[in-house]
Design a protein around this motif. Structure first.
Motif, PDB file in Angstrom:
ATOM      1  N   CYS A 113       6.669  20.900  38.937  1.00  0.00           N
ATOM      2  CA  CYS A 113       7.197  21.326  37.645  1.00  0.00           C
ATOM      3  C   CYS A 113       8.693  21.550  37.810  1.00  0.00           C
ATOM      4  O   CYS A 113       9.114  22.493  38.481  1.00  0.00           O
ATOM      5  CB  CYS A 113       6.519  22.614  37.191  1.00  0.00           C
ATOM      6  N   GLN A 114       9.477  20.636  37.246  1.00  0.00           N
ATOM      7  CA  GLN A 114      10.922  20.684  37.467  1.00  0.00           C
ATOM      8  C   GLN A 114      11.636  21.043  36.174  1.00  0.00           C
ATOM      9  O   GLN A 114      11.300  20.511  35.110  1.00  0.00           O
ATOM     10  CB  GLN A 114      11.418  19.304  37.929  1.00  0.00           C
ATOM     11  N   VAL A 115      12.629  21.905  36.290  1.00  0.00           N
ATOM     12  CA  VAL A 115      13.427  22.258  35.125  1.00  0.00           C
ATOM     13  C   VAL A 115      14.096  20.986  34.586  1.00  0.00           C
ATOM     14  O   VAL A 115      14.651  20.201  35.343  1.00  0.00           O
ATOM     15  CB  VAL A 115      14.503  23.296  35.509  1.00  0.00           C
ATOM     16  N   THR A 116      13.997  20.796  33.272  1.00  0.00           N
ATOM     17  CA  THR A 116      14.549  19.587  32.657  1.00  0.00           C
ATOM     18  C   THR A 116      16.046  19.463  32.923  1.00  0.00           C
ATOM     19  O   THR A 116      16.779  20.447  32.809  1.00  0.00           O
ATOM     20  CB  THR A 116      14.328  19.628  31.133  1.00  0.00           C
ATOM     21  N   ILE A 117      16.438  18.261  33.292  1.00  0.00           N
ATOM     22  CA  ILE A 117      17.860  18.019  33.487  1.00  0.00           C
ATOM     23  C   ILE A 117      18.361  17.200  32.306  1.00  0.00           C
ATOM     24  O   ILE A 117      17.831  16.130  32.007  1.00  0.00           O
ATOM     25  CB  ILE A 117      18.104  17.286  34.816  1.00  0.00           C
ATOM     26  N   ASP A 118      19.307  17.768  31.592  1.00  0.00           N
ATOM     27  CA  ASP A 118      19.859  17.067  30.442  1.00  0.00           C
ATOM     28  C   ASP A 118      20.845  16.036  30.987  1.00  0.00           C
ATOM     29  O   ASP A 118      22.032  16.293  31.121  1.00  0.00           O
ATOM     30  CB  ASP A 118      20.546  18.072  29.515  1.00  0.00           C
ATOM     31  N   ALA A 119      20.318  14.869  31.303  1.00  0.00           N
ATOM     32  CA  ALA A 119      21.123  13.875  32.012  1.00  0.00           C
ATOM     33  C   ALA A 119      22.061  13.139  31.062  1.00  0.00           C
ATOM     34  O   ALA A 119      21.668  12.742  29.982  1.00  0.00           O
ATOM     35  CB  ALA A 119      20.209  12.890  32.712  1.00  0.00           C
ATOM     36  N   GLU A 120      23.273  12.971  31.520  1.00  0.00           N
ATOM     37  CA  GLU A 120      24.204  12.128  30.774  1.00  0.00           C
ATOM     38  C   GLU A 120      23.919  10.676  31.130  1.00  0.00           C
ATOM     39  O   GLU A 120      23.893   9.793  30.282  1.00  0.00           O
ATOM     40  CB  GLU A 120      25.620  12.502  31.166  1.00  0.00           C
ATOM     41  N   TRP A 174      17.778   9.158  40.312  1.00  0.00           N
ATOM     42  CA  TRP A 174      18.819  10.183  40.254  1.00  0.00           C
ATOM     43  C   TRP A 174      19.239  10.429  38.805  1.00  0.00           C
ATOM     44  O   TRP A 174      18.919   9.633  37.911  1.00  0.00           O
ATOM     45  CB  TRP A 174      20.053   9.739  41.053  1.00  0.00           C
ATOM     46  N   ALA A 175      19.942  11.537  38.601  1.00  0.00           N
ATOM     47  CA  ALA A 175      20.500  11.821  37.283  1.00  0.00           C
ATOM     48  C   ALA A 175      21.890  12.410  37.465  1.00  0.00           C
ATOM     49  O   ALA A 175      22.156  13.078  38.467  1.00  0.00           O
ATOM     50  CB  ALA A 175      19.607  12.814  36.542  1.00  0.00           C
ATOM     51  N   LEU A 176      22.755  12.135  36.512  1.00  0.00           N
ATOM     52  CA  LEU A 176      24.086  12.737  36.507  1.00  0.00           C
ATOM     53  C   LEU A 176      24.085  13.737  35.357  1.00  0.00           C
ATOM     54  O   LEU A 176      23.914  13.351  34.199  1.00  0.00           O
ATOM     55  CB  LEU A 176      25.147  11.656  36.289  1.00  0.00           C
ATOM     56  N   ASP A 177      24.232  15.032  35.662  1.00  0.00           N
ATOM     57  CA  ASP A 177      24.107  16.021  34.585  1.00  0.00           C
ATOM     58  C   ASP A 177      25.432  16.193  33.835  1.00  0.00           C
ATOM     59  O   ASP A 177      26.432  15.569  34.171  1.00  0.00           O
ATOM     60  CB  ASP A 177      23.540  17.344  35.120  1.00  0.00           C
ATOM     61  N   ARG A 178      25.410  17.064  32.840  1.00  0.00           N
ATOM     62  CA  ARG A 178      26.587  17.205  31.958  1.00  0.00           C
ATOM     63  C   ARG A 178      27.780  17.803  32.689  1.00  0.00           C
ATOM     64  O   ARG A 178      28.893  17.768  32.193  1.00  0.00           O
ATOM     65  CB  ARG A 178      26.241  18.082  30.749  1.00  0.00           C
ATOM     66  N   LYS A 179      27.504  18.412  33.852  1.00  0.00           N
ATOM     67  CA  LYS A 179      28.616  18.986  34.622  1.00  0.00           C
ATOM     68  C   LYS A 179      29.173  17.993  35.642  1.00  0.00           C
ATOM     69  O   LYS A 179      30.006  18.332  36.473  1.00  0.00           O
ATOM     70  CB  LYS A 179      28.131  20.244  35.363  1.00  0.00           C
ATOM     71  N   GLY A 180      28.656  16.767  35.594  1.00  0.00           N
ATOM     72  CA  GLY A 180      29.175  15.757  36.502  1.00  0.00           C
ATOM     73  C   GLY A 180      28.569  15.838  37.894  1.00  0.00           C
ATOM     74  O   GLY A 180      29.109  15.278  38.850  1.00  0.00           O
ATOM     75  N   GLN A 181      27.433  16.522  38.028  1.00  0.00           N
ATOM     76  CA  GLN A 181      26.786  16.636  39.331  1.00  0.00           C
ATOM     77  C   GLN A 181      25.593  15.676  39.432  1.00  0.00           C
ATOM     78  O   GLN A 181      24.788  15.585  38.503  1.00  0.00           O
ATOM     79  CB  GLN A 181      26.293  18.068  39.530  1.00  0.00           C
ATOM     80  N   PHE A 182      25.525  14.967  40.543  1.00  0.00           N
ATOM     81  CA  PHE A 182      24.367  14.102  40.749  1.00  0.00           C
ATOM     82  C   PHE A 182      23.180  14.922  41.243  1.00  0.00           C
ATOM     83  O   PHE A 182      23.334  15.784  42.112  1.00  0.00           O
ATOM     84  CB  PHE A 182      24.673  13.019  41.787  1.00  0.00           C
TER      85      PHE A 182
END
Lengths: 127, 855
Positions: free
Chosen positions: B294-301, B413-421
């Motif tokens: 169960c992973q916290v949703t990542i709002d991916a850009e 992978w995902a790149l989040d809104r803060k620019g972190q992979f």
């Protein structure tokens, strides 16, 4: 033996980990390697094909290493045999050396050490 | 005697020993010392055996299960006899040691018998506490991801896993197992099972655990509503078998829906396609165990998939990135193609192909849960999802993962809104057979590259790595250590640890395969050869080399065939024998008893054979010190050694350690003929080593020294400052309490090279932990520089060396003697890291015979 043919090596050990770790090292060094876990299968193979170098364990289920190496030396006296064993005693070392074994290595050993011995054995075979 | 026989008589022995209590101190002195010497010899043999077992983890050795079994037996046998020796010295005083022995020995025997002692797992485990061995409990997918997060330290989603134990509990609670175990799981039965699961309810324990975990996540999330991705993580999924796409997963689910989704995910284990897959692969139905992440949703850009080696263009040897805007699901399922970038596998990862596609829609998390397709704004449709800098960052992360798992990886992978992979998932790409083409001309390729050196040094971690040489000399060099470079250093200093995960390989001039650095290299599986003797001298900064830490060879240039060849092998770390020796070593090697002044320094506190060994050694020395030589009429009187330095040292000669003329209660250093003792004294008294300059101790240090002293059981007046040497012609055991340090030197030097050894142990000292650990670092580096094999735990430093000829052993003892004098007050000095370096130099100059300046 012509020089363009790769040196043929057979490894026999009932612990798969032993040949799994040896085979890649020997292949990287340019040898052609066949590996066996069952001594009966290895026995069949040496009857079909002549190997330059045989690396074998001594203590195994079924046909034991001493029997196997005796057979190898009878079939092909030119083949150099290297014994690897975890239960090294003076007696087994003496017996195998009397049977014309090239070298006797106690387990565990470093891959580099065995590779050096194989190289020396190869030099002797190619003489 | 065989261990199991040993166990059956232990109770009888304990009874017999307790009878000996009455005869305490009746043991003749000579017997006492013979026993003591035997105990020390066993102590050394145990440490040797443990070190030898540890060496096998490096990958240099070929060993089998028999080796693991017989090594365990050897250590166990020695530890048992060691306890017996201590009981001879102090009858009946430490009988609880037998219980500790029995407990640890039993655990080892269970491991060897293939019955690993696994504690029943919790139903819910937070990702950050998942350890490397938890694959069975958390499922393959989550286990892989947890290693990426917890070991490699790369960003991964927050969350928890509902374990396979919870799955089993659920299936039992709802009485579904019996249906599952049916002979043939037909489509109809499968549907029935899915129905039962959907109607089932959670066992109360599981319900509570789940609630607690979601509350904790909600707290971390603050005011924003918590949404979770609910994903399958079955046994073996992503490691042995891929089960790709067989199981369900749900994105962006509100907490209220968690239970329902959980049941749907585990139900998908009985879908027709999953059942069919298992039948094809020969997996039994009762082998099914489903963990659910169960992973916290990542709002991916941006989201995507990276293959570290593109299977489509294998011969080009590039990595490929596919990327889309928003969440990655449409790309993973193949609905939309996304951008495609090809990057070189070698730094600086040049772009070798750029295919930007028109992206019309993107998947986004919906505000109230679930996902929705949205249209992509016009200006973004033809824009590449990643820029050059982002591609580079992602590539470097991907190769860290590939180096660790030793296989080309398929990474989500995902790149989040803060620019972190953020790494969402990683699994091996199955290219084994096709890889063979890349390595077919291996022999030729190897011959094309000059060998820089071969067979120098010891392999600390196997593997192959290629990159450019970076020679690290001080802390500054480490700040900008480039990813993928080869780390070359003189010493194996613990401070190098922070760059290890970024290195493709490590070479050092000195150091041991059991040192701290080697442990870190193994943790990250970075190919490492230590003790090469010359790496920093023969390698040029920037030079491209290949470290083959399989065969112990360093090549000039990049031998990429060797790197690829490694991909075709089963990683040694995954082999049964490796995992077995690792598991038994956990019960043998760790040293948990560090400080004799701490509460856990008891037989009950011993958690490993190393702990028992350490405890026995410490207590044996203590018992001897307690003999009160002056007050009791002992048959081997202690003599006082007259020294030019203020060190009260008592000396007991067991035979041949002193000149025959040495009568009376005092002896001159010149009368000492014991080889190790003589050399140690020479080193101690070398000019400048015994610093006489007064040390200013700051208030904090002073206070900390007070508390440490008063809480200590060893601080009785008769004990403080008691220094004792037991010697014979070839042997010395020296126990020193200098200030607040505890220092033990134990050595044997004769013409029989194989028997020679020296052992050095240092612990404690006034001042705060930071200074003490700086001093520990200094000692460790100095010892390593003098070829000692070094272990550092906190502020305990142990150095060992053996099998040198007498002349070289004498040299080492002089060094140890000097170290004893030199480091006497050092912790007080160690105010900064820079001090460590300058102090090291000072010692080097003094040791080389330079006469110190007088101020």
């Amino acid at each position: 033996m012509s020089d363009d043919r790769k040196t043929q090596v057979l490894i026999l050990d009932d612990e798969p980990i032993v040949w799994k770790r040896l085979k890649p090292a020997l292949e990287k060094a340019g040898y052609e390697v066949e590996a066996f876990t069952q001594s009966s299968n290895a026995m069949r193979r040496v009857q079909e094909k002549e190997f330059d170098i045989v690396v074998t364990d001594l203590k195994m289920e079924g046909i034991d290493g001493m029997q196997f190496l005796t057979e190898v030396k009878t079939l092909s006296p030119k083949t150099e045999v290297i014994v690897i064993t975890g239960f090294a005693t003076m007696e087994t070392a003496k017996e195998s050396l009397q049977k014309g074994v090239f070298d006797f290595v106690a387990k565990p050993f470093k891959r580099g050490e065995l590779l050096e011995i194989v190289k020396k054995a190869e030099a002797k075979v190619r003489q | 005697m065989h261990i199991s026989q040993m166990m059956t008589v232990i109770d009888k022995l304990k009874k017999a020993f307790s009878l000996r209590k009455r005869h305490r101190r009746q043991v003749p002195f000579v017997v006492l010392f013979k026993t003591f010497q035997g105990l020390l010899e066993k102590n050394n043999r145990i440490l040797d055996s443990i070190a030898a077992m540890g060496d096998k983890l490096g990958g240099d050795y070929v060993f089998d299960k028999n080796y693991v079994v017989s090594s365990c037996q050897e250590v166990s046998d020695l530890v048992y006899k060691l306890i017996y020796d201590l009981d001879t010295i102090a009858p009946g005083k430490y009988l609880d040691l037998y219980d500790a022995f029995q407990r640890i020995n039993h655990e080892i025997e269970e491991e060897l018998a293939g019955r690993p002692v696994i504690a029943r797992a919790d139903y819910v485990i937070p990702f950050e506490t998942i350890s490397r061995d938890s694959g069975d409990v958390v499922g393959g997918k989550i286990a892989n991801l947890a290693e990426v997060g917890n070991i490699l330290g790369l960003p991964t989603p927050e969350g928890f896993v509902i374990t396979t134990s919870a799955f089993k509990a659920f299936m039992e609670y709802n009485k579904i197992w019996d249906r599952v175990r049916q002979e043939s799981l037909t489509a109809k039965v499968g549907k029935e099972i899915r129905g039962l699961i959907a109607q089932g309810s959670l066992p109360p324990d599981l319900k509570r655990a789940l609630q607690k975990s979601t509350e904790k996540l909600q707290q971390a999330a603050g005011d924003s509503k918590l949404f979770l991705a609910v994903r399958s993580s079955a046994w073996g999924e992503d490691s042995i078998h891929t089960f790709a796409g067989q199981f369900k997963s749900y994105l962006n689910q509100p907490v209220e829906k968690l239970v329902e989704r959980y049941k749907e995910v585990i139900g998908s284990a009985y879908s027709p396609s999953a059942t069919e897959y298992r039948a094809k692969k020969g997996i039994a139905e009762d082998e099914v165990a489903m963990g659910v992440g169960c992973q916290v949703t990542i709002d991916a850009e941006v989201s995507g998939v990276l293959y570290t080696l593109d299977p489509a263009t294998l011969e080009r040897e590039v990595m490929v990135i596919n990327a889309i805007w928003g969440l990655g699901a449409p790309l993973v399922s193949g609905e939309v193609p996304g951008d495609r970038y090809l990057l070189s596998r070698t730094p600086p990862h040049e772009v070798e192909g750029l295919n930007v596609r028109r992206k019309l829609t993107m998947l986004s998390p919906k505000e109230d849960g679930g996902t929705e397709a949205r249209s992509v704004p016009d200006d973004l449709q033809m824009r590449p999802c990643l820029d050059r800098e982002e591609m580079l960052r992602l590539a470097e992360m991907a190769l860290v993962i590939e180096r660790y798992f030793k296989k080309p990886q398929d990474i989500e992978w995902a790149l989040d809104r803060k620019g972190q992979f953020i790494i969402l998932q990683t699994r091996p790409l199955n290219l084994q057979t096709r890889m063979a083409n890349l390595v077919c001309n291996l022999t030729a390729a190897v011959q094309d590259h000059p060998v820089i050196f071969r067979g120098q040094g010891d392999i600390a971690q196997r593997g192959v790595g290629a990159g450019n040489v970076v020679i690290v000399r001080d802390d500054e060099d480490m700040e900008d250590f480039p990813a993928g470079a080869i780390l070359v250093s003189k010493y194996t200093s613990p401070r190098l640890a922070k760059v290890v995960p970024r290195a493709s390989g490590i070479l050092t001039d000195v150091g041991s395969p059991t040192g701290h650095m080697a442990t870190i290299a193994r943790e990250f599986r970075v190919p490492t050869i230590v003790n090469t003797g010359k790496a920093t001298r023969v390698l040029r900064p920037g030079q491209e080399i290949t470290v083959d830490a399989e065969e112990n060879v360093v090549y000039d240039g990049r031998v990429k065939e060797l790197c690829y060849y490694e991909f075709t092998e089963e990683p040694f770390e995954e082999s049964y024998e490796y995992r077995l020796i690792l598991r038994v070593l956990k019960k043998i090697a760790p040293l948990n008893l560090l400080n004799p002044r701490e509460k856990n320094f008891t037989p009950g506190g011993c958690r490993s054979f190393h702990d028992i060994t350490r405890f026995v050694h410490e207590k044996a020395v203590e018992e001897l010190l307690n003999l009160e030589f002056h007050e009791r009429n002992l048959d081997a009187p202690a003599k006082r050694l007259k020294l030019p330095i203020p060190l009260g040292l008592l000396l007991i000669d067991m035979g041949g350690g002193l000149e025959e003329s040495a009568a009376g209660s005092q002896v001159e250093p010149a009368q000492v003929v014991s080889l190790p003792m003589k050399a140690t004294l020479e080193g101690m008294m070398a000019p400048g080593m015994w610093s006489t300059e007064p040390m200013s101790v700051d208030f904090g240090s002073f206070m900390s020294s007070l508390t440490r002293t008063f809480s200590s059981s060893l601080a009785t007046p008769k004990y403080m400052g008691q220094n004792l040497a037991i010697v014979s012609k070839e042997y010395m055991n020296l126990s020193l309490r200098l200030g607040y340090h505890f220092n033990i030197l134990d050595a044997y030097i004769s013409d029989e090279v194989n028997d020679n050894y020296a052992y050095f142990r240092f612990l404690g000292g006034v001042t705060d932990l930071q200074r003490r650990s700086r001093r520990a670092r200094l000692l460790a580096e100095l010892l390593e520089a003098h070829d000692f094999r070094v272990d550092v735990r906190g502020d305990l430093v142990v150095g060992r060396i053996k099998k040198l000829d007498a002349a070289r052993m004498v040299e080492k003892m002089r060094t140890l003697g000097s170290l004893v004098s030199f480091t006497r007050q050092l912790d007080v000095k160690m105010v900064s890291d820079a001090e460590v370096e300058s102090t090291k130099e000072t010692f080097g100059r003094l040791a080389a015979g330079e006469v110190p300046e007088r101020n």
